[in-house]
Design a protein around this motif. Structure first.
Motif, PDB file in Angstrom:
ATOM      1  N   GLN B  28     -23.023  26.352   8.608  1.00  0.00           N
ATOM      2  CA  GLN B  28     -24.110  25.476   8.187  1.00  0.00           C
ATOM      3  C   GLN B  28     -23.756  23.994   8.313  1.00  0.00           C
ATOM      4  O   GLN B  28     -24.479  23.142   7.816  1.00  0.00           O
ATOM      5  CB  GLN B  28     -24.527  25.822   6.756  1.00  0.00           C
ATOM      6  N   SER B  29     -22.640  23.716   9.001  1.00  0.00           N
ATOM      7  CA  SER B  29     -22.344  22.297   9.261  1.00  0.00           C
ATOM      8  C   SER B  29     -21.658  22.191  10.615  1.00  0.00           C
ATOM      9  O   SER B  29     -22.266  22.542  11.632  1.00  0.00           O
ATOM     10  CB  SER B  29     -21.529  21.681   8.124  1.00  0.00           C
ATOM     11  N   PHE B  88     -28.166  15.178   7.779  1.00  0.00           N
ATOM     12  CA  PHE B  88     -29.569  15.346   8.207  1.00  0.00           C
ATOM     13  C   PHE B  88     -30.536  14.391   7.543  1.00  0.00           C
ATOM     14  O   PHE B  88     -31.728  14.417   7.828  1.00  0.00           O
ATOM     15  CB  PHE B  88     -30.037  16.800   7.993  1.00  0.00           C
ATOM     16  N   SER B  91     -34.515  14.654   4.156  1.00  0.00           N
ATOM     17  CA  SER B  91     -35.642  15.316   4.811  1.00  0.00           C
ATOM     18  C   SER B  91     -35.761  16.730   4.279  1.00  0.00           C
ATOM     19  O   SER B  91     -34.843  17.540   4.434  1.00  0.00           O
ATOM     20  CB  SER B  91     -35.394  15.336   6.326  1.00  0.00           C
ATOM     21  N   PRO B  93     -37.711  19.318   5.328  1.00  0.00           N
ATOM     22  CA  PRO B  93     -37.616  20.367   6.350  1.00  0.00           C
ATOM     23  C   PRO B  93     -36.180  20.586   6.829  1.00  0.00           C
ATOM     24  O   PRO B  93     -35.736  21.731   6.995  1.00  0.00           O
ATOM     25  CB  PRO B  93     -38.513  19.846   7.483  1.00  0.00           C
ATOM     26  N   ASN B  94     -35.437  19.517   7.032  1.00  0.00           N
ATOM     27  CA  ASN B  94     -34.072  19.702   7.504  1.00  0.00           C
ATOM     28  C   ASN B  94     -33.139  20.182   6.400  1.00  0.00           C
ATOM     29  O   ASN B  94     -32.152  20.869   6.678  1.00  0.00           O
ATOM     30  CB  ASN B  94     -33.572  18.404   8.157  1.00  0.00           C
ATOM     31  N   MET B  96     -34.116  22.440   4.346  1.00  0.00           N
ATOM     32  CA  MET B  96     -34.379  23.886   4.467  1.00  0.00           C
ATOM     33  C   MET B  96     -33.497  24.525   5.537  1.00  0.00           C
ATOM     34  O   MET B  96     -32.875  25.561   5.306  1.00  0.00           O
ATOM     35  CB  MET B  96     -35.847  24.122   4.854  1.00  0.00           C
ATOM     36  N   SER B  97     -33.455  23.920   6.724  1.00  0.00           N
ATOM     37  CA  SER B  97     -32.657  24.500   7.822  1.00  0.00           C
ATOM     38  C   SER B  97     -31.193  24.609   7.434  1.00  0.00           C
ATOM     39  O   SER B  97     -30.479  25.485   7.932  1.00  0.00           O
ATOM     40  CB  SER B  97     -32.767  23.639   9.076  1.00  0.00           C
ATOM     41  N   THR B  98     -30.729  23.708   6.582  1.00  0.00           N
ATOM     42  CA  THR B  98     -29.315  23.656   6.240  1.00  0.00           C
ATOM     43  C   THR B  98     -28.966  24.599   5.091  1.00  0.00           C
ATOM     44  O   THR B  98     -28.043  25.404   5.205  1.00  0.00           O
ATOM     45  CB  THR B  98     -28.912  22.213   5.887  1.00  0.00           C
ATOM     46  N   ALA B 100     -30.871  26.993   3.780  1.00  0.00           N
ATOM     47  CA  ALA B 100     -31.464  28.332   3.893  1.00  0.00           C
ATOM     48  C   ALA B 100     -31.730  28.684   5.349  1.00  0.00           C
ATOM     49  O   ALA B 100     -32.782  29.199   5.698  1.00  0.00           O
ATOM     50  CB  ALA B 100     -32.756  28.402   3.074  1.00  0.00           C
ATOM     51  N   GLY B 101     -30.755  28.411   6.202  1.00  0.00           N
ATOM     52  CA  GLY B 101     -30.909  28.680   7.628  1.00  0.00           C
ATOM     53  C   GLY B 101     -30.236  29.963   8.054  1.00  0.00           C
ATOM     54  O   GLY B 101     -30.412  31.018   7.438  1.00  0.00           O
ATOM     55  N   ASN B 102     -29.411  29.865   9.091  1.00  0.00           N
ATOM     56  CA  ASN B 102     -28.783  31.046   9.684  1.00  0.00           C
ATOM     57  C   ASN B 102     -27.867  31.826   8.744  1.00  0.00           C
ATOM     58  O   ASN B 102     -27.539  32.978   9.018  1.00  0.00           O
ATOM     59  CB  ASN B 102     -27.935  30.619  10.893  1.00  0.00           C
TER      60      ASN B 102
END
Lengths: 414, 414
Positions: B28-29, B88, B91, B93-94, B96-98, B100-102
């Motif tokens: 996540q980074s 990021f 933000s 939305p970003n 979220m990607s970080t 709660a992402g992959n």
């Protein structure tokens, strides 16, 4: 005849399955927990969801999910429901509330997964779908046949714009078709979006001017709406040919608005897909999920890759890719391009091709390209030649005899 | 000192927990599956996520979720990660990607749930949060103390605008504070949004003109962005005081844009929450989830209700309501109003009040109001009096001796 929306579920219930199906249909349309004086037979006939199919699969003696009603036996079944479109109109957000709303929380439910979706033509009138899809992407990337050979900038975050551009230089000189930002790379002060686009596109454009080949770079513009629009315009102004958005981060309205604004293909990342799908007894299959995003405008959709480094099984990956390549509906195919990634090399080309019967896809590899002992150009060539072999039905080892880059790659891919 | 984002997870892993934590932080980074030449120690120090805390809870011998690495033992732990905001920016939305992402898809993960989130002040600069919150809602609804007594139009779908208005007439004459559309009621041809708003507001305005009390009606404007803006303006033009949006259906960009446009409180529905939360070993706790939506502008947030008809346990309901009432951060409380619903009557008032210590909430009941033998007005009065009793610490039976409506309600509530 009124148009109807059909959704299919895998259901596990501690209740009588027929009663559970009726409760779900009621909760998601005109019913509620108790009998309502206002729910007349006429109203129910007009607005009630209909149980179209209920097939018992098997039974288990413990519930998959907690919180439901207690029972000695939990029945698993296939449930198909349908709704008249008059309940909410051809609206994707309201479709979501109906097919994937409160029903997951019902006590009658000890497992529920949305497995299929069939939409009537009104949705294709209301939503434009992908603006570029396979053909448009091929044109912009200058790749008429075979997959787009791609990669992801790594490290995901931490590089400066100039360091990013340096990596891109190596890749475009190596003949790559497609490059994407990592989904974690957005617009932080170490690597501002604008500076990154300018630095990268300087490299891409110079190379294109010199060679005629312009690599497609998917810049991650995920953000608030004004930011996404502004970033899209910047990419366009600098000659870029793709933008990327993370679907679960921007949501349906975000993607739809981006689609309305965009003049470039939208590369759709599914980060967060795991929390929607990782429990087999809960959430979403990819087929119905990706259909909604294609209607909203996604041109490329991530599907993981065969023998990936994540937890997804190969059959799920292939089912996802087939779903992305299947028409949204006969009247409006809205075909999008599946994106394969995660632990990918040329070793997966033949199996991927065999499973899909076509190469209308983006195949991204990181280590599979950068790790090539003869450098990035040889890494790109090796992956491309692995696809040539796959499409021609030639064993990889045989094809490698004619191709030194592929031959060298087989050593480190294995 | 750079600002950092902190997220806490419940993690189950078949790997060594320390290694799994490092893999998650890396994924996540700045890391990936393999060592990267570009991930220098300087880059990692600057951009890497940090494992702030790792506490072993217990072990199990079977994995909660399939697809992960095989092991004889799966360790459950509390994991806290932090990221520099420079990765990021501020933000949502970003974010979220970080956070709660992959990561949910990693093979090291056989269970993962996002349990907590702490955001730095930059997010409160970037996002305005609820425009009305508790105070603004109380002013518009004319309810200075105690809960807003509310209900939901039923049947959910199928009524015409005039039939809806007829039900609203009964409710406002009964003295109700708050009415909402069902989340399934949108803008279908049987009950077009515009006609519904006009018919309902005619009734609400007439009653307000006559009595000085204007009930707050949350019209469900969920849809595409242009539709939501236009519908909001229509509600405003007709004197309405609230709009409702389904969060999972419109997404973060949708809610944020609505917030920027809106001049009315946003009633936020969580339909679909079940697929995000129903597996205890996957997905989201409500505390971090609702925080993101409050930053984006939600004024009211659904929390289910005590002894509800769904599958959620009471302690989860109370934890959710407390989260909604807790400050987003000390610098920016952004307090929103929890909405209790599902099988609610006055019988839940005392326990709800005892658990929260305050009545800054909306309490909606359907059958609990409509079912009153003396009619809707008595149903509203009974629920309101149950709250008077709860706040004054008087047993319901004792309070009922002074109040005939409550006395009659106790018979059918029980």
């Amino acid at each position: 005849m009124s148009e109807r929306i059909h959704a299919t579920y895998w259901l596990e219930t501690g209740d009588d399955p027929r009663r559970a199906a009726d409760v779900i249909a009621g909760e998601q349309s005109s019913g509620t927990f108790v009998a309502l004086p206002g729910e007349t037979p006429e109203l129910k006939a007009r607005s009630g969801a209909r149980v179209e199919r209920l097939e018992i699969l098997d039974t288990v003696d413990t519930p998959s999910l907690p919180g439901g009603m207690k029972s000695d036996v939990y029945t698993r079944c296939t449930l198909e429901l349908s709704w008249p479109i008059e309940n909410f109109g051809a609206s994707l957000p309201n479709l979501m509330s109906t097919i994937a709303g409160n029903l997951f929380e019902l006590r009658q439910v000890s497992g529920l997964r949305l497995t299929g979706l069939t939409l009537p033509p009104s949705f294709a009138t209301a939503y434009a779908g992908p603006a570029f899809g396979i053909d448009g992407t091929r044109k912009l990337a200058g790749v008429a046949h075979g997959p787009l050979i791609g990669t992801i900038i790594k490290p995901s975050v931490g590089l400066s714009p100039e360091e990013t551009a340096q990596q891109v230089r190596e890749l475009v000189e190596g003949g790559i078709d497609f490059i994407k930002d990592d989904e974690l790379q957005a617009d932080g002060p170490h690597c501002p979006f604008d500076e990154r686009v300018k630095a990268v596109m300087r490299v891409v454009n110079e190379h294109a001017d010199r060679t005629g080949k312009k690599a497609m770079v998917a810049f991650n513009l995920t953000g608030d709406l004004d930011q996404m629009r502004r970033r899209h315009d910047l990419v366009l102004a600098h000659g870029g040919t793709c933008v990327m958005a993370v679907l679960n981060s921007v949501g349906l309205v975000g993607l739809h608005e981006l689609r309305k604004h965009a003049q470039l293909p939208i590369h759709a990342h599914r980060a967060g897909w795991g929390y929607l799908s990782r429990s087999p007894e809960l959430g979403w299959d990819y087929a119905p999920w990706q259909m909604i995003w294609r209607l909203a405008g996604a041109d490329h959709l991530h599907v993981n890759g065969l023998r990936n480094k994540f937890s997804e099984a190969d059959e799920s990956v292939i089912a996802a890719a087939r779903a992305v390549l299947a028409p949204v509906m006969p009247e409006a195919p809205m075909t999008a391009m599946p994106v394969f990634s995660s632990g990918q090399t040329g070793l997966q080309a033949a199996d991927t091709y065999a499973a899909l019967g076509r190469a209308d896809l983006i195949h991204t590899a990181g280590g599979g390209i950068f790790g090539h002992p003869q450098g990035v150009a040889a890494g790109v060539e090796a992956l491309r030649e692995a696809w040539v072999a796959a499409i021609e039905g030639v064993p990889l080892d045989t094809h490698a005899e004619r191709n030194p880059a592929l031959r060298a790659a087989l050593g480190f891919w294995k």
